[in-house]
Write an enzyme that holds these catalytic residues in place. Sequence first.
Site, PDB file in Angstrom:
ATOM      1  N   HIS A 168       0.863  -1.178   0.000  1.00  0.00           N
ATOM      2  CA  HIS A 168       0.000   0.000   0.000  1.00  0.00           C
ATOM      3  C   HIS A 168       0.903   1.232   0.000  1.00  0.00           C
ATOM      4  CE1 HIS A 168      -3.971   1.747   0.365  1.00  0.00           C
ATOM      5  NE2 HIS A 168      -3.516   2.567   1.286  1.00  0.00           N
ATOM      6  N   LYS A 187     -11.554   9.945  11.670  1.00  0.00           N
ATOM      7  CA  LYS A 187     -11.020   8.611  11.953  1.00  0.00           C
ATOM      8  C   LYS A 187     -11.128   8.443  13.456  1.00  0.00           C
ATOM      9  CE  LYS A 187      -7.695   9.026   8.201  1.00  0.00           C
ATOM     10  NZ  LYS A 187      -6.359   9.514   7.818  1.00  0.00           N
ATOM     11  N   GLU A 204      -8.914  15.807  -1.175  1.00  0.00           N
ATOM     12  CA  GLU A 204      -8.636  15.635   0.245  1.00  0.00           C
ATOM     13  C   GLU A 204      -7.260  16.194   0.600  1.00  0.00           C
ATOM     14  OE1 GLU A 204      -9.330  11.662   1.652  1.00  0.00           O
ATOM     15  OE2 GLU A 204      -8.110  11.948   3.459  1.00  0.00           O
ATOM     16  N   ASP A 240      -8.422  16.329   6.404  1.00  0.00           N
ATOM     17  CA  ASP A 240      -8.086  15.095   7.136  1.00  0.00           C
ATOM     18  C   ASP A 240      -6.987  15.407   8.151  1.00  0.00           C
ATOM     19  OD1 ASP A 240      -7.520  12.581   8.057  1.00  0.00           O
ATOM     20  OD2 ASP A 240      -6.804  11.767   6.163  1.00  0.00           O
ATOM     21  N   LYS A 286      -4.580   7.844  -4.004  1.00  0.00           N
ATOM     22  CA  LYS A 286      -3.535   8.403  -3.152  1.00  0.00           C
ATOM     23  C   LYS A 286      -2.550   9.140  -4.052  1.00  0.00           C
ATOM     24  CE  LYS A 286      -3.538   7.579   0.769  1.00  0.00           C
ATOM     25  NZ  LYS A 286      -4.330   8.295   1.831  1.00  0.00           N
ATOM     26  N   LYS A 292     -10.741   6.419  -4.235  1.00  0.00           N
ATOM     27  CA  LYS A 292      -9.890   7.510  -3.770  1.00  0.00           C
ATOM     28  C   LYS A 292      -8.469   7.221  -4.223  1.00  0.00           C
ATOM     29  CE  LYS A 292      -8.185   8.399   0.817  1.00  0.00           C
ATOM     30  NZ  LYS A 292      -8.564   8.858   2.157  1.00  0.00           N
ATOM     31  N   ASP A 332      -6.512  12.185  -2.802  1.00  0.00           N
ATOM     32  CA  ASP A 332      -5.974  12.490  -1.463  1.00  0.00           C
ATOM     33  C   ASP A 332      -4.493  12.791  -1.583  1.00  0.00           C
ATOM     34  OD1 ASP A 332      -5.280  12.748   1.172  1.00  0.00           O
ATOM     35  OD2 ASP A 332      -5.805  10.697   1.758  1.00  0.00           O
ATOM     36  N   GLU A 384     -14.560   4.965   4.230  1.00  0.00           N
ATOM     37  CA  GLU A 384     -13.502   4.201   3.557  1.00  0.00           C
ATOM     38  C   GLU A 384     -13.046   3.102   4.521  1.00  0.00           C
ATOM     39  OE1 GLU A 384     -10.242   6.890   2.771  1.00  0.00           O
ATOM     40  OE2 GLU A 384     -10.012   7.374   4.876  1.00  0.00           O
TER      41      GLU A 384
HETATM   42 MG    MG Z   1      -6.331  11.182   4.126  1.00  0.00          MG
END
Ligand code: MG
Length: 373
Positions: free
Chosen positions: A22, A273, A224, A249, A169, A167, A198, A327
């Site tokens: 990831h 989160k 984001e 975020d 990255k 989304k 993001d 998410e």
């Molecule tokens: Mg984020």
Amino acid sequence: MSDLTIDSVATTILDVPLVRPHKFATTSMTAQPLLLVEVRTRGGVVGFGEGVVPGGPWWGGESVETMQAIVEKYISPVLLGRRVDDVTGIMRDIERVVANARFAKASVDVALHDAWARSLGVPVHTLLGGAFRTSVDVTWALGAASAEEIIDEAQQKLDAKLNFSFKLKMGALDPGEDTDRVVRIARALEGKAGVRGDINARWDRLTALKFLPRLAEGGVEMIEQPTPADQFEVLAELNALLPVPVMADESVQTPHDALEIVQRRAADIIAIKTTKCGGLKKSAEIAAIAKAAGIACHGATSIEGPIGTAASIHFACSEPAIDFGSELFGPLLFDDELLQVPLRYENGQVHLPEGPGLGVELNMDAVKTWTRN
Ligand code: MG
């Protein structure tokens, strides 16, 4: 009712392999470290919480190693001998001995809620006021791979009806290349799925002013955290400029951060989160501020395992302020199942697990397999 007094607090670090690396803006991980926090009562009830950050201290300064030290040496003495239903008092007293360290505090907050609910024989969402829904939308995150690879993976998810928005990255590549890549993906998926970007706070103001309008014109439906967490004025400037919503975020970790966003109209959506915000109680405070200001909230993830994810599902299903989907896909990235019965993902949603506490039971053989020595 069984004796609610907290008898022991134990921690274990796991390294759980992922199905694929990831990639984040500054790092990549092939296994996700998790801190399991176990709170046991004299009545024999056990509650679990999870300390987890996205891949290491690059995101917010905490790691499983720092969380383990904080929980064992400083937080555990606050808990021992107290009742598990004294969550408000315990979390207040932890503030006196530990500043910040919200990911560590979240692991304890969730373990207390799990043990308290199990002692009463009710689900955690009952302690949060009750679930008003039993499932929540889940978007899928895709890393810094090529446009072709990403379009392929997104199409597979769409065909399997697993996710209906994605989304991307961003922030790891050259901003121009990254923008072209994401616009190609958004065009390929146009009319089939929403594409969001993001940037993980990696662009400076001028880079953001140059490339964000191109992303929005190219079909990206939401941006984001493009710029550094503490630059609220820059986020507000970008939010006023862009024709698509901006989500905060990294900028929102505390209720006061949420207040700053509201006062400056710096974002249209706040990513909540339960980990970065310091647990279920603090997350509810942030949600209340956003709701009062008409700002949407997204049920976001720091790639939690099944315990942390279950906690966030209970929160999202009992908090109407989480009105911009979620998410909460963390466990789908793990290459081994840590639960006896996996969380249920279907039709673009994840379902609220049933049963006392968090409604999930760990497979202790799997936990043992991935425990760090
Ligand atoms: Mg984020």
